[in-house]
Enzyme design. Structure first.
Site, PDB file in Angstrom:
ATOM      1  N   CYS A   1      -7.493 -21.313   2.892  1.00 19.39           N
ATOM      2  CA  CYS A   1      -7.888 -21.469   1.483  1.00 19.39           C
ATOM      3  C   CYS A   1      -7.971 -20.122   0.772  1.00 19.39           C
ATOM      4  CB  CYS A   1      -9.234 -22.176   1.391  1.00 19.39           C
ATOM      5  SG  CYS A   1     -10.604 -21.185   2.040  1.00 19.39           S
TER       6      CYS A   1
ATOM      7  N   TYR B   1       0.853  -1.195   0.000  1.00 21.58           N
ATOM      8  CA  TYR B   1       0.000   0.000   0.000  1.00 21.58           C
ATOM      9  C   TYR B   1       0.891   1.248   0.000  1.00 21.58           C
ATOM     10  CZ  TYR B   1      -3.753  -3.313   1.085  1.00 21.58           C
ATOM     11  OH  TYR B   1      -4.645  -4.356   1.031  1.00 21.58           O
TER      12      TYR B   1
ATOM     13  N   GLU C   1     -25.545 -41.184   5.240  1.00 23.27           N
ATOM     14  CA  GLU C   1     -24.491 -41.110   4.218  1.00 23.27           C
ATOM     15  C   GLU C   1     -24.308 -42.497   3.620  1.00 23.27           C
ATOM     16  OE1 GLU C   1     -22.379 -39.012   2.490  1.00 23.27           O
ATOM     17  OE2 GLU C   1     -21.659 -40.908   1.634  1.00 23.27           O
TER      18      GLU C   1
ATOM     19  N   CYS D   1     -12.229 -14.983   2.111  1.00 23.63           N
ATOM     20  CA  CYS D   1     -11.751 -13.718   2.698  1.00 23.63           C
ATOM     21  C   CYS D   1     -10.990 -12.908   1.657  1.00 23.63           C
ATOM     22  CB  CYS D   1     -10.930 -14.007   3.944  1.00 23.63           C
ATOM     23  SG  CYS D   1      -9.615 -15.219   3.723  1.00 23.63           S
TER      24      CYS D   1
ATOM     25  N   ARG E   1      -7.314 -14.338   9.864  1.00 28.12           N
ATOM     26  CA  ARG E   1      -8.250 -15.341   9.342  1.00 28.12           C
ATOM     27  C   ARG E   1      -8.803 -16.276  10.425  1.00 28.12           C
ATOM     28  NH1 ARG E   1      -4.529 -17.447   4.745  1.00 28.12           N
ATOM     29  NH2 ARG E   1      -3.014 -16.858   6.340  1.00 28.12           N
TER      30      ARG E   1
ATOM     31  N   CYS F   1      -9.426 -22.229  10.574  1.00 24.50           N
ATOM     32  CA  CYS F   1      -9.158 -21.621   9.266  1.00 24.50           C
ATOM     33  C   CYS F   1      -8.248 -22.587   8.519  1.00 24.50           C
ATOM     34  CB  CYS F   1      -8.450 -20.280   9.455  1.00 24.50           C
ATOM     35  SG  CYS F   1      -7.687 -19.668   7.937  1.00 24.50           S
TER      36      CYS F   1
HETATM   37  C1  LIG Z   1      -9.794 -10.373   4.095  1.00 24.05           C
HETATM   38  C2  LIG Z   1      -8.535  -9.826   4.678  1.00 24.05           C
HETATM   39  C3  LIG Z   1      -8.387  -8.464   4.820  1.00 24.05           C
HETATM   40  C4  LIG Z   1      -7.228  -7.940   5.382  1.00 24.05           C
HETATM   41  N1  LIG Z   1      -7.161  -6.599   5.622  1.00 24.05           N
HETATM   42  C5  LIG Z   1      -6.069  -6.093   6.238  1.00 24.05           C
HETATM   43  C6  LIG Z   1      -6.036  -4.741   6.625  1.00 24.05           C
HETATM   44  O1  LIG Z   1      -7.026  -4.026   6.551  1.00 24.05           O
HETATM   45  N2  LIG Z   1      -4.882  -4.262   7.130  1.00 24.05           N
HETATM   46  C7  LIG Z   1      -3.783  -5.048   7.319  1.00 24.05           C
HETATM   47  O2  LIG Z   1      -2.756  -4.556   7.774  1.00 24.05           O
HETATM   48  N3  LIG Z   1      -3.823  -6.358   7.033  1.00 24.05           N
HETATM   49  C8  LIG Z   1      -4.935  -6.894   6.514  1.00 24.05           C
HETATM   50  N4  LIG Z   1      -4.998  -8.238   6.260  1.00 24.05           N
HETATM   51  C9  LIG Z   1      -3.847  -9.096   6.614  1.00 24.05           C
HETATM   52  C10 LIG Z   1      -4.073  -9.716   7.985  1.00 24.05           C
HETATM   53  O3  LIG Z   1      -4.165  -8.734   8.983  1.00 24.05           O
HETATM   54  C11 LIG Z   1      -2.951 -10.711   8.337  1.00 24.05           C
HETATM   55  O4  LIG Z   1      -1.737 -10.042   8.355  1.00 24.05           O
HETATM   56  C12 LIG Z   1      -2.849 -11.868   7.346  1.00 24.05           C
HETATM   57  O5  LIG Z   1      -4.126 -12.348   7.018  1.00 24.05           O
HETATM   58  C13 LIG Z   1      -2.020 -13.016   7.924  1.00 24.05           C
HETATM   59  O6  LIG Z   1      -2.485 -13.398   9.183  1.00 24.05           O
HETATM   60  P1  LIG Z   1      -3.406 -14.700   9.415  1.00 24.05           P
HETATM   61  O7  LIG Z   1      -2.603 -15.878   8.971  1.00 24.05           O
HETATM   62  O8  LIG Z   1      -3.695 -14.681  10.885  1.00 24.05           O
HETATM   63  O9  LIG Z   1      -4.612 -14.509   8.580  1.00 24.05           O
HETATM   64  C14 LIG Z   1      -6.165  -8.788   5.748  1.00 24.05           C
HETATM   65  C15 LIG Z   1      -6.327 -10.164   5.616  1.00 24.05           C
HETATM   66  C16 LIG Z   1      -7.503 -10.693   5.107  1.00 24.05           C
HETATM   67  C17 LIG Z   1      -7.670 -12.179   5.035  1.00 24.05           C
HETATM   68  S1  SF4 Z   2     -12.006 -18.259   3.738  1.00 25.32           S
HETATM   69 FE1  SF4 Z   2     -10.457 -19.829   4.041  1.00 25.32          FE
HETATM   70  S2  SF4 Z   2      -8.588 -18.650   4.526  1.00 25.32           S
HETATM   71 FE2  SF4 Z   2     -10.272 -17.230   4.727  1.00 25.32          FE
HETATM   72  S3  SF4 Z   2     -10.746 -17.291   6.897  1.00 25.32           S
HETATM   73 FE3  SF4 Z   2     -12.083 -18.764   5.918  1.00 25.32          FE
HETATM   74  S4  SF4 Z   2     -11.005 -20.716   6.006  1.00 25.32           S
HETATM   75 FE4  SF4 Z   2      -9.536 -19.100   6.477  1.00 25.32          FE
END
Ligand SMILES: Cc1cc2nc3c(=O)[nH]c(=O)nc-3n(C[C@H](O)[C@H](O)[C@H](O)COP(=O)(O)O)c2cc1C
Ligand code: SF4
Length: 641
Positions: A344, A173, A410, A348, A318, A341
């Site tokens: 996948c 960004y 099933e 999201c 997630r 989670c």
């Molecule tokens: C749908 C979605 C939207 C996200 N929006 C942001 C955001 O607004 N700002 C940000 O810094 N990271 C954003 N992220 C990144 C997450 O904060 C996080 O760093 C990333 O998903 C990895 O962490 P996790 O494995 O716990 O999901 C977003 C992630 C997802 C899945």
């Molecule tokens: S859509 Fe898939 S990656 Fe995203 S939060 Fe749900 S299980 Fe996790």
């Protein structure tokens, strides 16, 4: 877990104390109103998580300036008119004793055209590698205005009652595109040397500090690794982040990768503990509290991250989408009930990046929390579900949770359907955790499950259900090719279930969609020489955007692939594929058919003849689609009855 669970220990973050180490990371939901204000559905999304009391919520990225809006229905914080909604949200979260920060962001060159509806701005006119409009270079006056917009947004955040702010300085960004030599080609005082590239971020930190005072927590969300070949090196990352710390940030929240990174960062392919060593190294260097997300998707991994010193606070993005109750389940020692989670990315990232509101493959209510009917039904119905794939299991669970009397039949000896198959190919095993969750959830919800039991007219007569739900999945499509049966021919879904593969080294997979490629990878991993023939121009067209690149790359490394194959014919003992003007000849030992799936017509007539007052067909037997679709349809029907 006991009281000494490290996840449940308090932590001081600047002038506030968090009750636990569990942080809900920001996730853009595309659930705000079109004008950037807090909507009912955004409120529902946040509150569904706040009631379960994570130690801290960092709210999704809010744009600080109209040119910084980059997602459809993104939350804004760029003018005072947005204050009432933000204030209401903050006080609702506070009523559960949970602190909340807001994230300040300018989307820069990643803005979705349909969201910004103007040309994106950036340090330089460097076009990203993901499909976005080409940006234009910001003027010095515009840069100064943007710095002030961060300060004004931080002041607004404080007025709304937020406990702190986080500056989004990563992921590709705007701020990170200034930091990076790849995206920043400026020759003025904002480009060139490391100090110049860092200037925009440091001016923002200074202006925000001035706006909110010395005590107010200000986090910097920063890339530990940009995963960009032409980006900052580890040494540059350390130097820039140290400058940010010297300018007074309270804590660092680690990011990994840019959205245009060419290597996988967040998919199932990445081992869940992959980023721990880097985080531990950076935490040593930084000397301020560190928050870390990325793959810490089980309580055990989260604890490990804290114990090995990779972070002070565990971030979950997630996992909190998949299971809003995650912190509560940990506190209440109900970890086996956590809905996992599976990384996948379909519901999201996959949706928000295409301009749709967030949801989740495993949590059908994510992003539409308000639609789940919590009131008990006035009439308890007898519900019979035929089919134990993801659609049938989810329908049964939701109907039973609502109080109905539910039985699931099933035909196969095991539950799972397409979900069981999805978990078999290499790098896809995380689907198994969701299947295990559903299998355990069925009895918890009170569903009676009978496997090895097809639905017959006799059984239907005996059961006399009020509601009959048909969820019998899909069957492989056939291919009429004269002479093909001279080889052993197997549908891809059958191959995936083979405990041992038949002999013969050379296998040809007809069909290079998702299942075809997954099966090719499965075969290659078992020592087969694999050739994939696909009629379309690109492979795995039906895979999610996040999985496609990795899957195609891996299969190309391990198998021969041919696209734009216009015709396949048998010239025994050869199989001939026509590609353009060229005829390519193969002598396979076995052939795999991966030419698609089609709705299973089983039980159709039985349904039509059934006396049940309500009948439904859901999932792949209605329309072949992905696991997300099956789970969502199951939940919707379970919620409806
Ligand atoms: C749908 C979605 C939207 C996200 N929006 C942001 C955001 O607004 N700002 C940000 O810094 N990271 C954003 N992220 C990144 C997450 O904060 C996080 O760093 C990333 O998903 C990895 O962490 P996790 O494995 O716990 O999901 C977003 C992630 C997802 C899945
Ligand atoms: S859509 Fe898939 S990656 Fe995203 S939060 Fe749900 S299980 Fe996790």
């Amino acid at each position: 877990m006991t009281d000494t669970d490290i996840l449940l220990t308090p932590f001081s973050l600047g002038n506030i104390t968090l009750a636990s180490r569990m942080v809900m990371e920001p996730t853009i939901t595309s659930l705000a109103n079109d004008d950037g204000s807090v909507s009912r559905s955004l409120m529902d999304f946040v509150m569904a998580r706040a009631v379960n009391r994570p130690g801290l919520i960092v709210l999704e990225a809010a744009y600080v300036h109209p040119t910084g809006k980059g997602y459809v229905r993104q939350l804004g914080i760029d003018h005072d008119g947005l204050l009432p909604g933000l204030t209401e949200l903050v006080s609702a979260v506070h009523s559960h004793g949970v602190p909340i920060f807001t994230q300040l962001m300018h989307t820069g060159r990643y803005a979705l055209p349909q969201a910004l509806q103007a040309q994106p701005v950036a340090p330089s006119a460097t076009r990203p590698r993901i499909p976005r409009d080409p940006p234009r270079e910001l003027t010095r006056e515009e840069i100064a205005e943007l710095v002030q917009s961060y300060a004004a947004a931080a002041r607004r955040a404080r007025r709304a009652g937020f406990d702190g702010v986080e500056i989004q300085a990563g992921s590709g960004y705007l701020v990170s595109s200034f930091l990076s030599p790849y995206a920043n080609k400026r020759t003025d005082r904002y480009g060139g040397s490391l100090e110049n590239r860092a200037r925009f971020l440091l001016e923002i930190i200074d202006a925000v500090r001035q706006a909110v005072g010395p005590e107010y927590p200000v986090i910097c969300r920063f890339n530990g690794d940009e995963v960009m070949e032409e980006g900052n090196t580890y040494e540059e990352v350390v130097s820039i982040s140290q400058l940010a710390i010297d300018h007074g940030v309270t804590a660092m929240n680690l990011l990994m990768g840019w959205h245009e990174s060419q290597k996988p960062v967040v998919t199932m392919e990445v081992p869940q503990d992959h980023w721990l060593p880097l985080a531990a190294r950076l935490r040593q260097a930084w000397q301020v509290p560190v928050i870390m997300a990325y793959g810490l998707h089980t309580p055990a991994l989260a604890r490990q991250a804290l114990i090995v010193g990779a972070c002070d606070l565990v971030g979950w993005a997630r996992p909190m989408i998949a299971d809003p109750e995650l912190p509560r389940k940990i506190r209440e020692n109900r970890e086996e009930e956590i809905r996992p989670c599976v990384a996948c990315c379909a519901g999201c990232f996959g949706r928000v990046f295409r301009g749709y509101s967030l949801t989740c493959s495993v949590n059908p209510w994510a992003g539409r929390e308000g639609e789940y009917r919590t009131e008990k039904p006035s009439l308890i119905k007898k519900v019979l579900v035929a089919g134990g794939g993801p659609a049938g299991m989810q329908a049964a669970i939701t109907a039973a949770e609502r109080g109905h009397q539910v039985k699931l039949l099933e035909q196969a000896g095991r539950l799972g359907g397409q979900l069981r198959l999805a978990a078999i190919p290499p790098y896809r095993q995380r689907w198994q955790s969701f299947l295990t969750y559903l299998e355990q959830e069925l009895p918890r919800a009170g569903v009676e499950v009978i496997t090895g039991a097809p639905l017959t007219s006799g059984a239907l007569e005996a059961e006399k259900p009020d509601v009959l739900i048909r969820a019998v999945g899909a069957i492989p499509a056939r291919l009429d090719l004269p002479g093909l049966d001279r080889w052993p021919v197997y549908p891809a879904v059958e191959v995936l279930e083979m405990p041992e593969l038949p002999p013969g080294r050379n296998w040809v997979v007809i069909g290079g969609g998702l299942i075809g490629l997954e099966t090719a990878e499965f075969l290659a991993a078992r020592g087969k020489e694999v050739t994939v023939l696909e009629k379309e121009k690109s492979l795995a067209k039906d895979a999610s955007a996040f999985d496609r690149a990795g899957l195609v790359r891996r299969v190309r490394e391990k198998a021969r692939t041919y696209t734009m194959v216009s015709e396949i014919r048998v010239e025994w003992p050869s199989l001939v594929a026509i590609q353009g003007d060229t005829a390519i000849t193969f002598t396979p030992d076995a052939i795999v058919l991966a030419v698609g799936m089609e709705p299973n017509p089983a039980l159709n007539e039985l349904m039509l003849a059934a006396q049940a007052t309500e009948t439904f067909a859901i999932g792949d037997c209605l329309r072949v689609a992905d696991i997300l679709n099956a789970v969502h349809q199951g939940a919707e029907v379970g919620n409806l009855v």
